[in-house]
Design a protein around this motif. Structure first.
Motif, PDB file in Angstrom:
ATOM      1  N   GLN A 264       0.845  -1.199   0.000  1.00  0.00           N
ATOM      2  CA  GLN A 264       0.000   0.000   0.000  1.00  0.00           C
ATOM      3  C   GLN A 264       0.876   1.243   0.000  1.00  0.00           C
ATOM      4  O   GLN A 264       1.947   1.258   0.603  1.00  0.00           O
ATOM      5  CB  GLN A 264      -0.885   0.025   1.254  1.00  0.00           C
ATOM      6  CG  GLN A 264      -1.922  -1.068   1.306  1.00  0.00           C
ATOM      7  CD  GLN A 264      -2.943  -0.925   0.200  1.00  0.00           C
ATOM      8  OE1 GLN A 264      -3.424   0.169  -0.088  1.00  0.00           O
ATOM      9  NE2 GLN A 264      -3.249  -2.042  -0.459  1.00  0.00           N
ATOM     10  N   LEU A 265       0.377   2.261  -0.673  1.00  0.00           N
ATOM     11  CA  LEU A 265       1.085   3.538  -0.682  1.00  0.00           C
ATOM     12  C   LEU A 265       1.232   4.062   0.748  1.00  0.00           C
ATOM     13  O   LEU A 265       0.277   4.041   1.512  1.00  0.00           O
ATOM     14  CB  LEU A 265       0.271   4.535  -1.512  1.00  0.00           C
ATOM     15  CG  LEU A 265       0.901   5.904  -1.692  1.00  0.00           C
ATOM     16  CD1 LEU A 265       2.093   5.814  -2.621  1.00  0.00           C
ATOM     17  CD2 LEU A 265      -0.132   6.878  -2.245  1.00  0.00           C
ATOM     18  N   ALA A 266       2.431   4.491   1.101  1.00  0.00           N
ATOM     19  CA  ALA A 266       2.631   4.969   2.475  1.00  0.00           C
ATOM     20  C   ALA A 266       3.636   6.119   2.498  1.00  0.00           C
ATOM     21  O   ALA A 266       4.613   6.116   1.746  1.00  0.00           O
ATOM     22  CB  ALA A 266       3.121   3.824   3.360  1.00  0.00           C
ATOM     23  N   LEU A 267       3.358   7.094   3.332  1.00  0.00           N
ATOM     24  CA  LEU A 267       4.306   8.189   3.582  1.00  0.00           C
ATOM     25  C   LEU A 267       4.426   8.348   5.092  1.00  0.00           C
ATOM     26  O   LEU A 267       4.139   9.387   5.657  1.00  0.00           O
ATOM     27  CB  LEU A 267       3.802   9.511   2.983  1.00  0.00           C
ATOM     28  CG  LEU A 267       3.733   9.698   1.476  1.00  0.00           C
ATOM     29  CD1 LEU A 267       2.445   9.133   0.926  1.00  0.00           C
ATOM     30  CD2 LEU A 267       3.849  11.162   1.112  1.00  0.00           C
ATOM     31  N   ARG A 268       4.817   7.273   5.722  1.00  0.00           N
ATOM     32  CA  ARG A 268       4.762   7.275   7.190  1.00  0.00           C
ATOM     33  C   ARG A 268       5.826   8.162   7.813  1.00  0.00           C
ATOM     34  O   ARG A 268       5.810   8.397   9.017  1.00  0.00           O
ATOM     35  CB  ARG A 268       4.886   5.841   7.721  1.00  0.00           C
ATOM     36  CG  ARG A 268       3.619   5.065   7.442  1.00  0.00           C
ATOM     37  CD  ARG A 268       3.678   3.616   7.825  1.00  0.00           C
ATOM     38  NE  ARG A 268       2.613   2.913   7.123  1.00  0.00           N
ATOM     39  CZ  ARG A 268       2.712   1.695   6.644  1.00  0.00           C
ATOM     40  NH1 ARG A 268       3.821   1.014   6.801  1.00  0.00           N
ATOM     41  NH2 ARG A 268       1.710   1.148   6.012  1.00  0.00           N
TER      42      ARG A 268
ATOM     43  N   TYR B 121       6.081  11.138   7.160  1.00  0.00           N
ATOM     44  CA  TYR B 121       5.584  12.487   6.943  1.00  0.00           C
ATOM     45  C   TYR B 121       5.832  13.438   8.124  1.00  0.00           C
ATOM     46  O   TYR B 121       6.405  14.507   7.973  1.00  0.00           O
ATOM     47  CB  TYR B 121       4.094  12.405   6.600  1.00  0.00           C
ATOM     48  CG  TYR B 121       3.354  13.693   6.746  1.00  0.00           C
ATOM     49  CD1 TYR B 121       3.579  14.737   5.860  1.00  0.00           C
ATOM     50  CD2 TYR B 121       2.446  13.886   7.779  1.00  0.00           C
ATOM     51  CE1 TYR B 121       2.907  15.930   6.002  1.00  0.00           C
ATOM     52  CE2 TYR B 121       1.772  15.062   7.918  1.00  0.00           C
ATOM     53  CZ  TYR B 121       1.998  16.093   7.037  1.00  0.00           C
ATOM     54  OH  TYR B 121       1.349  17.269   7.173  1.00  0.00           O
TER      55      TYR B 121
ATOM     56  N   ALA C 220      -6.227   8.643  -5.552  1.00  0.00           N
ATOM     57  CA  ALA C 220      -7.049   9.654  -4.897  1.00  0.00           C
ATOM     58  C   ALA C 220      -6.490   9.986  -3.526  1.00  0.00           C
ATOM     59  O   ALA C 220      -6.597  11.112  -3.041  1.00  0.00           O
ATOM     60  CB  ALA C 220      -8.480   9.147  -4.768  1.00  0.00           C
ATOM     61  N   MET C 221      -5.840   8.974  -2.933  1.00  0.00           N
ATOM     62  CA  MET C 221      -5.310   9.205  -1.590  1.00  0.00           C
ATOM     63  C   MET C 221      -4.248  10.302  -1.594  1.00  0.00           C
ATOM     64  O   MET C 221      -4.145  11.085  -0.660  1.00  0.00           O
ATOM     65  CB  MET C 221      -4.723   7.906  -1.050  1.00  0.00           C
ATOM     66  CG  MET C 221      -4.465   7.977   0.434  1.00  0.00           C
ATOM     67  SD  MET C 221      -3.389   6.679   0.937  1.00  0.00           S
ATOM     68  CE  MET C 221      -4.442   5.288   0.667  1.00  0.00           C
TER      69      MET C 221
ATOM     70  N   VAL D 208      -5.845  13.571  -1.238  1.00  0.00           N
ATOM     71  CA  VAL D 208      -6.253  13.859   0.138  1.00  0.00           C
ATOM     72  C   VAL D 208      -5.050  14.314   0.953  1.00  0.00           C
ATOM     73  O   VAL D 208      -5.097  15.315   1.680  1.00  0.00           O
ATOM     74  CB  VAL D 208      -6.892  12.616   0.791  1.00  0.00           C
ATOM     75  CG1 VAL D 208      -7.218  12.873   2.249  1.00  0.00           C
ATOM     76  CG2 VAL D 208      -8.140  12.205   0.031  1.00  0.00           C
ATOM     77  N   ILE D 209      -3.927  13.577   0.787  1.00  0.00           N
ATOM     78  CA  ILE D 209      -2.739  13.916   1.570  1.00  0.00           C
ATOM     79  C   ILE D 209      -2.209  15.293   1.139  1.00  0.00           C
ATOM     80  O   ILE D 209      -1.852  16.109   1.975  1.00  0.00           O
ATOM     81  CB  ILE D 209      -1.667  12.821   1.398  1.00  0.00           C
ATOM     82  CG1 ILE D 209      -2.184  11.514   2.000  1.00  0.00           C
ATOM     83  CG2 ILE D 209      -0.366  13.244   2.062  1.00  0.00           C
ATOM     84  CD1 ILE D 209      -1.292  10.324   1.753  1.00  0.00           C
TER      85      ILE D 209
ATOM     86  N   ARG E 153      -3.903  17.757  -0.064  1.00  0.00           N
ATOM     87  CA  ARG E 153      -4.773  18.798   0.502  1.00  0.00           C
ATOM     88  C   ARG E 153      -4.462  19.017   1.971  1.00  0.00           C
ATOM     89  O   ARG E 153      -4.413  20.143   2.463  1.00  0.00           O
ATOM     90  CB  ARG E 153      -6.238  18.391   0.357  1.00  0.00           C
ATOM     91  CG  ARG E 153      -6.833  18.722  -0.994  1.00  0.00           C
ATOM     92  CD  ARG E 153      -8.341  18.881  -0.867  1.00  0.00           C
ATOM     93  NE  ARG E 153      -8.976  17.623  -0.522  1.00  0.00           N
ATOM     94  CZ  ARG E 153      -9.456  16.768  -1.418  1.00  0.00           C
ATOM     95  NH1 ARG E 153      -9.371  17.032  -2.697  1.00  0.00           N
ATOM     96  NH2 ARG E 153     -10.029  15.642  -1.042  1.00  0.00           N
ATOM     97  N   LYS E 154      -4.232  17.906   2.669  1.00  0.00           N
ATOM     98  CA  LYS E 154      -3.931  18.005   4.099  1.00  0.00           C
ATOM     99  C   LYS E 154      -2.642  18.786   4.314  1.00  0.00           C
ATOM    100  O   LYS E 154      -2.576  19.676   5.162  1.00  0.00           O
ATOM    101  CB  LYS E 154      -3.807  16.601   4.701  1.00  0.00           C
ATOM    102  CG  LYS E 154      -3.364  16.613   6.148  1.00  0.00           C
ATOM    103  CD  LYS E 154      -3.167  15.224   6.672  1.00  0.00           C
ATOM    104  CE  LYS E 154      -2.293  15.196   7.910  1.00  0.00           C
ATOM    105  NZ  LYS E 154      -2.704  16.137   8.954  1.00  0.00           N
TER     106      LYS E 154
ATOM    107  N   TRP F  73      -3.066  22.443   3.505  1.00  0.00           N
ATOM    108  CA  TRP F  73      -3.897  23.128   4.499  1.00  0.00           C
ATOM    109  C   TRP F  73      -3.112  23.348   5.797  1.00  0.00           C
ATOM    110  O   TRP F  73      -3.127  24.439   6.365  1.00  0.00           O
ATOM    111  CB  TRP F  73      -5.154  22.296   4.771  1.00  0.00           C
ATOM    112  CG  TRP F  73      -6.100  22.991   5.703  1.00  0.00           C
ATOM    113  CD1 TRP F  73      -6.266  22.763   7.026  1.00  0.00           C
ATOM    114  CD2 TRP F  73      -6.970  24.065   5.362  1.00  0.00           C
ATOM    115  NE1 TRP F  73      -7.193  23.610   7.543  1.00  0.00           N
ATOM    116  CE2 TRP F  73      -7.646  24.433   6.541  1.00  0.00           C
ATOM    117  CE3 TRP F  73      -7.244  24.758   4.184  1.00  0.00           C
ATOM    118  CZ2 TRP F  73      -8.581  25.457   6.583  1.00  0.00           C
ATOM    119  CZ3 TRP F  73      -8.189  25.773   4.225  1.00  0.00           C
ATOM    120  CH2 TRP F  73      -8.840  26.119   5.404  1.00  0.00           C
TER     121      TRP F  73
END
Lengths: 551, 217
Positions: B160-164, B166, B196-197, B200-201, B203-204, B207
């Motif tokens: 799974q795609l992960a950017l842990r 971050y 799509a995730m 979302v990331i 945008r987060k 923001w």
């Protein structure tokens, strides 16, 4: 369903269950409230009972508290939820944010108290738990034993009305001490369709079980209670029968109901008449007093003759009165003989269901007034030793109670007020069932010591309960709109603290199902259609030639 | 993509060598210049947001520590010494100090690590982790450009795609934390199927950066 649970025998059990639900964090908004933090995995719902340990005067004791609110303390940030197409959990996982079980709830609970075995009720510890104290779910057995205000050691019977709402099905039974609510009166309040008459029937069933064998009388304006007859069936023998005892169910149909004229009082009589003049009233008063002294059997004819005899003069008043009396009393409903033997009507181990569904509301009130007065007088006499007609306590249930005790005036209201305020001394209990507490007389409502309150959304009705029912605290009232049919808050004299209950299933069939309107319409249309066509079809059935000339 | 797909080639371009560190995950590397190597990196090879790796050996096991260029600094000891010179431009050797010390320094934040497994004409990543590496790099360790395949593999540690990394990256990169994350997201967009995730990331991150810097309140 014949598995009747046994009531507890004492209160010597551990209060806390093994399930620890959280840790006390801080005091709550009110003086008797505290907040504890619970992991999301633990399901603590509003109305649930929890226990913490504290020290009162040097002794360690378990304090019961009721959960009043639960809200999420921490959850995923809003940005994670921005796209409905993407699972927030997946975003959390991608960013390495722990999710799932990490969420925690902030739960507010209000202290009920520790159980004082001498007082047999809850005592306030007057202190809140220390932050860091562990909070456990109260154990089912403990709740079963301490919530009802029952004296388990005595042989007093209890009514098994259902189970605690927040617990697993049938895990914790709710019992109501019958003596408590039979003496201090009962109110069953709920909006229509929430199960009032169902609940009342459950109470009746319990009161007629061999352990209590109550003497009951039900005023049934809709004819819903005749199914109680099912108590006598063999299939329920294990519940209702014991040795020679089988509950009697005496359903009095509208045809059989009569009001004995001698049982009426002057006020009743006056209320039946169309606008009598002062002179008529005076004449009737004299005649009525004389007649009551003379005989126990008074017919319309007797009253009229007495009036005529007393009316010295031109008989104008007497004949005007005679016309009115005939109009009011010359009906099948009225009987001339006084009801002599009340034990025909009420007896221990017997429920008498008076089906009033064909009577007008005025007649229902008058019947209730006359009968209640008679029964009450008989009970008073029996207590004083003046008569042994009713030498046993009596419990009367009034369905659609707002008809008999409306906020305003009704024939039956004064006697009901009297019974409700003084009946306890004479062993005369009343149960009022109503869907409109706001339309009930406030005194009547406030005199009902035990309340079973079900779903109520109408603000006026909630307000009426708030004002009249002492034991209904704010947190209980908050529950009312959210209850579903069959769920109730039981509060008052019979309970040590308000309890959210799921009402048990009836043993007998329920007689007040909602009508299935569409199927009734379909059936009616079918028969109507058939009827219509019959007129057309019939001529063809005969062999005669049919005139087919258009009309 | 398999675990043993070669993501590190024998001829990967090395762009810098470690000279200093500011902490466990925050290193400073000096970009190779003329004379240092046969092939020297060009500007686009060490641009902001460039994923890099450094090979290291722990207990005999070869590992690649994956990082990203999040900062750069130019060092010029000559600054302020603009007087007449003794040498002409073709005699650089004779400038004061004898050596040309102008440098480009890169800030490299470590994002995670992977074990190296031999693969055809190179090495593949196994056991990818986006945790903070527990081992330090050494001075002079060469920093290499991470291939697109390596970048993809590193961002799918368990499929799974992960950017842990971050939150660590945001803290280590301070001023440009949001921008470096966004540049990584940009690269991931190019390297992976549109997810799509990532939106979302992104945008987060945008923001959060805006609120942190007071643009949005």
């Amino acid at each position: 369903m014949n598995d009747v649970p046994e009531p507890p025998t004492g209160r010597e059990m551990d209060a806390a269950s093994e399930t620890v639900v959280g840790t006390v964090a801080e005091p709550g908004e009110r003086a008797d409230e505290f907040v504890f933090v619970a992991p999301d995995a633990v399901d603590v719902r509003t109305g649930e009972f929890v226990v913490y340990e504290t020290t009162v005067e040097g002794d360690s004791c378990d304090v019961l508290a009721r959960v009043t609110n639960a809200e999420q303390e921490r959850g995923l940030p809003g940005e994670f939820l921005a796209d409905p197409g993407v699972e927030s959990e997946a975003v959390a996982d991608a960013l390495g944010v722990p999710s799932g079980d990490i969420e925690i709830d902030r739960v507010s609970a209000r202290v009920v108290g520790y159980f004082d075995t001498e007082m047999e009720t809850f005592a306030n510890p007057r202190s809140l738990p220390d932050p860091g104290s562990r909070v456990s779910l109260a154990s089912d057995e403990f709740l079963e034993a301490v919530l009802p205000s029952a004296d388990w050691e005595s042989e007093s019977a209890t009514a098994h009305v259902g189970w605690l709402l927040n617990r697993e099905t049938k895990a914790a039974n709710v019992f109501m001490p019958i003596d408590a609510f039979a003496a201090t009166h009962l109110a069953v309040l709920a909006s229509t369709g929430s199960g009032k008459s169902y609940t009342a029937s459950v109470v009746i069933e319990e009161m007629l079980r061999p352990q209590s064998r109550a003497a009951m009388c039900v005023f049934d304006p809709h004819g819903e209670y005749d199914t109680l007859d099912g108590m006598r069936k063999d299939e329920h023998a294990s519940v209702f029968q014991d040795g020679a005892y089988t509950p009697e169910v005496n359903v009095v149909t509208p045809d059989e109901i009569t009001v004995a004229i001698p049982d009426l009082n002057y006020g009743d009589l006056l209320a039946l008449l169309d606008e009598p003049s002062e002179r008529m009233k005076e004449l009737l008063d004299r005649a009525w007093r004389d007649l009551q002294k003379e005989s126990n059997e008074i017919g319309v004819r007797d009253i009229i003759s007495k009036c005529e005899a007393l009316d010295e003069g031109d008989h104008g008043t007497a004949s005007a009165l005679a016309w009115r009396l005939n109009r009011a009393l010359n009906r099948d409903l009225f009987a001339s003989a006084a009801r002599n033997d009340l034990t025909d009507l009420v007896a221990p181990g017997q429920v008498t269901v008076l089906q009033l569904n064909r009577l007008s509301e005025d007649d229902q009130q008058m019947l209730a007034a006359a009968l209640l007065r008679k029964l009450y007088e008989a009970r008073k006499d029996a207590m004083r030793g003046d008569g042994d007609d009713l030498d046993f306590p009596l419990f009367t249930l009034l369905e659609e109670g707002h008809r008999f005790a409306p906020d305003g005036s009704a024939r039956s209201l004064p006697i009901l007020r009297t019974i409700l305020s003084e009946g306890r001394k004479f062993g005369f209990g009343v149960g009022i069932i109503s869907q409109r507490p706001s339309k009930l007389d406030a005194d009547v409502l406030s005199q009902c010591g035990t309340q079973i309150i079900m779903q109520i959304q109408n603000p006026n009705d909630q307000q009426a309960i708030r004002q009249s029912v002492e034991s209904a605290g704010e947190d209980v009232l908050d529950e009312l709109p959210g209850l579903t049919p069959g769920q109730a808050v039981i509060a008052g004299d019979a309970m040590n603290t308000p309890v959210l209950t799921r009402i048990r299933e009836r043993h007998t069939n329920h007689g007040a199902e909602s009508l299935d309107a569409t199927s009734e319409w379909r059936d009616s249309w079918e028969s109507w259609h058939e009827e219509q066509n019959r007129g057309v079809v019939d001529p063809y059935e005969s062999d005669k030639e049919v005139d087919e000339t258009p009309l | 993509m398999t675990a043993h797909e070669p993501v590190i080639g024998d001829d990967d371009l090395t762009i810098a060598s470690i000279v200093e560190s500011n902490g466990q995950m925050d290193y400073v590397a000096e970009v190779y210049r003329d004379h240092d190597k046969a092939t020297v990196p060009e500007k686009q090879d060490y641009e902001f947001g460039q994923p890099v790796y450094v090979k290291t050996t722990v207990r005999g096991e070869k590992r690649a520590l994956v990082g990203v260029v999040y900062e750069s600094r130019l060092v010029n000891p000559d600054q302020g010494r603009d007087g007449p010179r003794l040498s002409t431009p073709d005699q650089e050797l004779f400038v004061p100090g004898y050596v040309d010390e102008k440098q480009t320094l890169l800030g490299i934040a470590l994002l995670g690590f992977a074990e190296l497994a031999p693969a055809d004409s190179g090495q593949g990543f196994t056991s990818v982790s986006q945790e903070l590496p527990r081992w330090t790099l050494d001075i002079d360790d060469p920093v290499s450009k991470l291939s697109g395949a390596g970048f993809r593999r590193f961002h799918r540690p368990d499929g799974q795609l992960a950017l842990r990394y971050y939150d660590r990256l945001i803290t280590a990169a301070e001023r440009f934390g949001a921008e470096v994350t966004l540049s990584l997201i940009e690269r991931l967009r190019a390297e992976t199927d549109r997810e799509a995730m990532l939106d979302v990331i992104e945008r987060k991150v945008r923001w959060e950066a805006s609120t942190d810097r007071g643009v949005v309140r």
